[in-house]
Write a protein that holds these residues in place. Structure first.
Motif, PDB file in Angstrom:
ATOM      1  N   ALA A   1      26.416   1.347  52.778  1.00  0.00           N
ATOM      2  CA  ALA A   1      27.464   0.902  51.851  1.00  0.00           C
ATOM      3  C   ALA A   1      26.847   0.370  50.554  1.00  0.00           C
ATOM      4  N   GLN A   2      25.781  -0.420  50.678  1.00  0.00           N
ATOM      5  CA  GLN A   2      25.108  -0.920  49.484  1.00  0.00           C
ATOM      6  C   GLN A   2      24.465   0.221  48.706  1.00  0.00           C
ATOM      7  N   GLY A   3      23.911   1.181  49.444  1.00  0.00           N
ATOM      8  CA  GLY A   3      23.296   2.333  48.799  1.00  0.00           C
ATOM      9  C   GLY A   3      24.297   3.137  48.004  1.00  0.00           C
TER      10      GLY A   3
ATOM     11  N   THR B   1      15.331  -3.756  52.130  1.00  0.00           N
ATOM     12  CA  THR B   1      15.670  -2.667  51.209  1.00  0.00           C
ATOM     13  C   THR B   1      15.485  -1.282  51.785  1.00  0.00           C
ATOM     14  N   PHE B   2      14.768  -1.156  52.885  1.00  0.00           N
ATOM     15  CA  PHE B   2      14.313   0.174  53.298  1.00  0.00           C
ATOM     16  C   PHE B   2      15.464   1.096  53.682  1.00  0.00           C
ATOM     17  N   GLY B   3      16.473   0.576  54.372  1.00  0.00           N
ATOM     18  CA  GLY B   3      17.619   1.401  54.719  1.00  0.00           C
ATOM     19  C   GLY B   3      18.334   1.921  53.493  1.00  0.00           C
ATOM     20  N   ILE B   4      18.424   1.084  52.455  1.00  0.00           N
ATOM     21  CA  ILE B   4      19.026   1.511  51.190  1.00  0.00           C
ATOM     22  C   ILE B   4      18.160   2.582  50.542  1.00  0.00           C
ATOM     23  N   SER B   5      16.838   2.394  50.579  1.00  0.00           N
ATOM     24  CA  SER B   5      15.920   3.352  49.965  1.00  0.00           C
ATOM     25  C   SER B   5      16.059   4.736  50.582  1.00  0.00           C
TER      26      SER B   5
ATOM     27  N   PHE C   1      18.612   5.980  52.114  1.00  0.00           N
ATOM     28  CA  PHE C   1      19.894   6.563  51.724  1.00  0.00           C
ATOM     29  C   PHE C   1      19.872   7.057  50.276  1.00  0.00           C
ATOM     30  N   LEU C   2      19.257   6.291  49.375  1.00  0.00           N
ATOM     31  CA  LEU C   2      19.350   6.557  47.938  1.00  0.00           C
ATOM     32  C   LEU C   2      18.551   7.767  47.474  1.00  0.00           C
ATOM     33  N   ALA C   3      17.425   8.023  48.080  1.00  0.00           N
ATOM     34  CA  ALA C   3      16.622   9.160  47.627  1.00  0.00           C
ATOM     35  C   ALA C   3      17.460  10.431  47.704  1.00  0.00           C
ATOM     36  N   ARG C   4      17.382  11.251  46.694  1.00  0.00           N
ATOM     37  CA  ARG C   4      18.182  12.480  46.658  1.00  0.00           C
ATOM     38  C   ARG C   4      17.750  13.450  47.751  1.00  0.00           C
TER      39      ARG C   4
ATOM     40  N   TYR D   1      20.419  10.487  57.145  1.00  0.00           N
ATOM     41  CA  TYR D   1      20.190  10.693  55.713  1.00  0.00           C
ATOM     42  C   TYR D   1      18.748  11.093  55.421  1.00  0.00           C
ATOM     43  N   LEU D   2      17.884  10.953  56.407  1.00  0.00           N
ATOM     44  CA  LEU D   2      16.503  11.412  56.262  1.00  0.00           C
ATOM     45  C   LEU D   2      16.376  12.861  56.703  1.00  0.00           C
ATOM     46  N   TRP D   3      16.778  13.136  57.966  1.00  0.00           N
ATOM     47  CA  TRP D   3      16.491  14.476  58.486  1.00  0.00           C
ATOM     48  C   TRP D   3      17.437  15.533  57.940  1.00  0.00           C
ATOM     49  N   MET D   4      18.721  15.196  57.798  1.00  0.00           N
ATOM     50  CA  MET D   4      19.669  16.214  57.372  1.00  0.00           C
ATOM     51  C   MET D   4      19.584  16.509  55.878  1.00  0.00           C
ATOM     52  N   ARG D   5      18.999  15.582  55.132  1.00  0.00           N
ATOM     53  CA  ARG D   5      18.847  15.789  53.690  1.00  0.00           C
ATOM     54  C   ARG D   5      17.391  16.030  53.294  1.00  0.00           C
TER      55      ARG D   5
END
Length: 451
Positions: A291-293, A319-323, A325-328, A350-354
Motif C-alpha cells: 500500500a505504501q509502495g 523499506t525493503f518490502g516497499i523497494s 514492490f516499487l522496482a519496475r 512482485y519479485l517473481w512475476m515481474r
C-alpha cells in the motif's frame, strides 16, 4: 621528535622511519567488560555509554601490513552496531578471527579499536609489502580480504575469509594509528584534506559497487534510481553517481533539511517521508508495504514520469518490502545493509512475476575503490563530509549517526589537529572549486541534538 609530531610536521620518509614507534596510542574502543551493558534494555542503547577513548597497546606488524598514522576517520553505522553489541557482540568476531592462529591472534584482545574508514600516512611497512613506502598518503578499504585465495583473482569480495576492517577485525581507523593489509590501500586524492578523504572509501566505494560495477545494478544512462536516505553517507554518493552516469535520481529523506541537502547534491525529485509516512515498520505486514509502495510509486511517476529501474536500499527491514514492490518490471533492488533490521519480509509475487532482481552488495573490491578514488581525482565526485568531531568526542559523533540526526558523512579528526590539512595539490583543488568541494559542510551539526 616523536613519530606523531613528525607526521603532523609533514616529515619525509627518512625522518618518519627514524622516529620511534610508540608503545601505545590513543584510540576509540570498546571494552569486553562492557559487553553486557545493554542486556535486557529494550529502549535507547546510548553508544556514549560504551565507547571509550584512551590508550591501547601498539600491535606488532605482520609482513603484509602497513602501520598508518591516521590523520582522520569517519563514522559508519557498523560502529553503532559495535557499540550497542547488536545484533552480536563484535568481540565474538575478534575471538573467532583469533582462533585462526598466527597473526590473527593479535586481534583477540579485551578491547576493540573501531572504525572502518581512515586517511593517513604510512609510517612502517612490513617485509612483504612491495608497492607502498613509508611516507605515502593513503586511504583504507574497509574490505579486508585473504589475497591468497583463488576467488579474489575474480573479485576480492568473494573471499571466504573477507572481513569488515574495524568491525570484524581489531585496530580500526578511529585512532591515532591503525594497521591494514597492503591489499587494502588506496592512493589518497591529493587535492582533498584528510577529513574529506576519510569520508570516501566505506560509503563512496560501496555506492560505486552497488550502482556502477558490473557486480551491482549495472546502472545505465536514463535509469530512474530511487535512493532511500539520499542525504546520508551512502545516499550522498549514490546521488552523485546517478547524476554523473546520466540517470534520474529520486531521493527519499526524513526531514526538510535533508531534502535541501539532497536537492543541492542534484536529486531530480526529493520526497520527504515525514510528509507522506513512508518506510515505517512494515516488514511484518507485506500488504502495508504494498500500500505504501503504491502511494510512493504515484509520487515518483508524477515527478519523473516512470517507475524506478533501480532501488538503492541500505535501510532494510522498514523499506525493503516497499523497494521490492516499487522496482519496475525487470528492475533491480540493490542492497548493502539493514540499519533498521536484517529480517525482511515482502510479497514475493512482485519479485517473481515481474521478473525483478535482488542484488546483494558488500563494500567494494580494491579495483572498484581505486576507480572511485579516480572520480574524486577528476572532480566528478565531491566529499559528503558535513560534521566534524575530534577523536576525543567519537561518542558524540557516533551518537549523531545512531539517532539519524546527521546528514552526509560525520568525520573525526585523529592526528590532524585542525581541518584543512593534507592538501598536496592545491592547483587541482582550485580548479574543482572550494565551494563545490565543501558543498555538504553547510549541513554540519556541531553536536548531538536532543533525541
Amino acid at each position: 621528535m616523536s613519530l606523531s609530531d613528525a607526521v603532523r610536521a609533514g616529515a619525509g620518509p627518512r625522518e618518519l622511519a627514524a622516529a620511534e614507534v610508540p608503545a601505545e596510542f590513543l584510540a576509540a574502543h570498546l571494552r569486553i567488560e562492557d559487553e553486557k551493558t545493554f542486556e535486557g534494555i529494550e529502549g535507547d542503547r546510548d553508544v556514549r555509554n560504551t565507547l571509550h577513548v584512551g590508550a591501547v597497546p601498539m600491535p606488532e606488524l605482520a609482513p603484509d601490513e602497513v602501520l598508518i598514522a591516521v590523520m582522520a576517520s569517519s563514522i559508519n553505522y557498523n560502529t553503532v552496531w559495535s557499540a550497542t553489541f547488536e545484533p552480536l557482540s563484535t568481540f565474538g568476531f575478534l575471538q573467532a578471527y583469533g582462533r585462526q592462529g598466527g597473526w590473527a591472534k593479535r586481534h583477540d584482545r579485551p578491547f576493540h579499536v573501531l572504525g572502518s574508514d581512515a586517511a593517513g600516512v604510512i609510517v612502517r611497512a612490513g617485509s612483504g609489502v612491495r608497492r607502498w613506502r613509508v611516507g605515502d598518503h593513503v586511504l583504507v578499504n574497509a574490505a579486508c580480504v585473504e589475497d591468497q585465495e583463488a576467488s579474489v583473482q575474480a573479485d576480492g569480495m568473494l573471499s571466504e575469509n573477507q572481513l569488515a576492517w574495524g568491525f570484524e577485525t581489531n585496530y580500526g581507523g578511529l585512532a591515532h594509528y591503525t594497521i591494514a593489509r597492503a591489499s587494502q590501500l588506496i592512493p589518497k586524492p591529493a587535492h582533498l584534506a584528510w577529513e574529506e578523504a576519510a569520508s570516501i572509501p566505506a560509503c563512496g566505494g560501496t555506492a560505486y559497487r552497488m550502482l556502477v560495477s558490473d557486480r551491482g545494478a549495472r546502472m545505465k544512462q536514463g535509469d530512474v534510481v530511487l535512493i532511500w536516505g539520499a542525504s546520508g553517507g551512502l545516499g550522498s554518493y549514490a546521488v552523485q553517481l546517478v547524476k554523473n552516469g546520466g540517470g534520474i535520481a529520486v531521493g527519499v529523506v526524513g526531514s526538510e533539511e535533508k531534502a535541501r541537502a539532497a536537492r543541492a547534491l542534484g536529486c531530480d525529485l526529493v520526497i520527504n517521508r515525514q510528509e507522506h509516512d513512508f518506510g515505517g515498520d512494515t516488514d511484518d505486514e507485506p500488504e502495508v508495504a504494498v500500500a505504501q509502495g503504491k502511494r510512493l510509486g504515484r509520487l515518483i511517476r508524477d515527478g519523473v514520469g516512470e517507475d524506478p529501474h533501480i532501488v538503492f536500499d541500505n535501510v532494510g527491514r522498514s523499506t525493503f518490502g516497499i523497494s521490492v514492490f516499487l522496482a519496475r518490471r525487470g528492475g533491480t533492488v540493490v542492497t548493502c545493509g539493514s540499519s533498521t533490521g536484517y529480517q525482511h519480509r515482502f510479497d514475493n509475487r512482485y519479485l517473481w512475476m515481474r521478473l525483478k532482481r535482488i542484488v546483494g552488495s558488500h563494500v567494494a573490491n580494491l579495483q572498484e575503490q581505486v576507480d572511485t578514488a579516480r572520480l574524486f581525482d577528476q572532480g566528478s565526485l565531491v566529499p559528503a563530509l558535513t560534521s566534524l568531531f575530534p577523536l576525543e568526542e567519537t561518542g558524540e559523533a557516533t551518537r549523531l549517526v545512531q539517532l539519524n540526526q546527521h546528514i552526509g558523512k560525520v568525520g573525526v579528526l585523529c592526528l590532524a589537529d585542525r581541518p584543512g590539512l593534507g592538501v598536496t595539490d592545491p592547483e587541482r583543488r582550485a580548479r574543482i572549486g572550494e565551494d563545490r568541494l565543501t558543498l555538504m559542510r553547510a549541513y554540519a551539526h556541531d553536536g548531538v541534538r536532543a533525541a
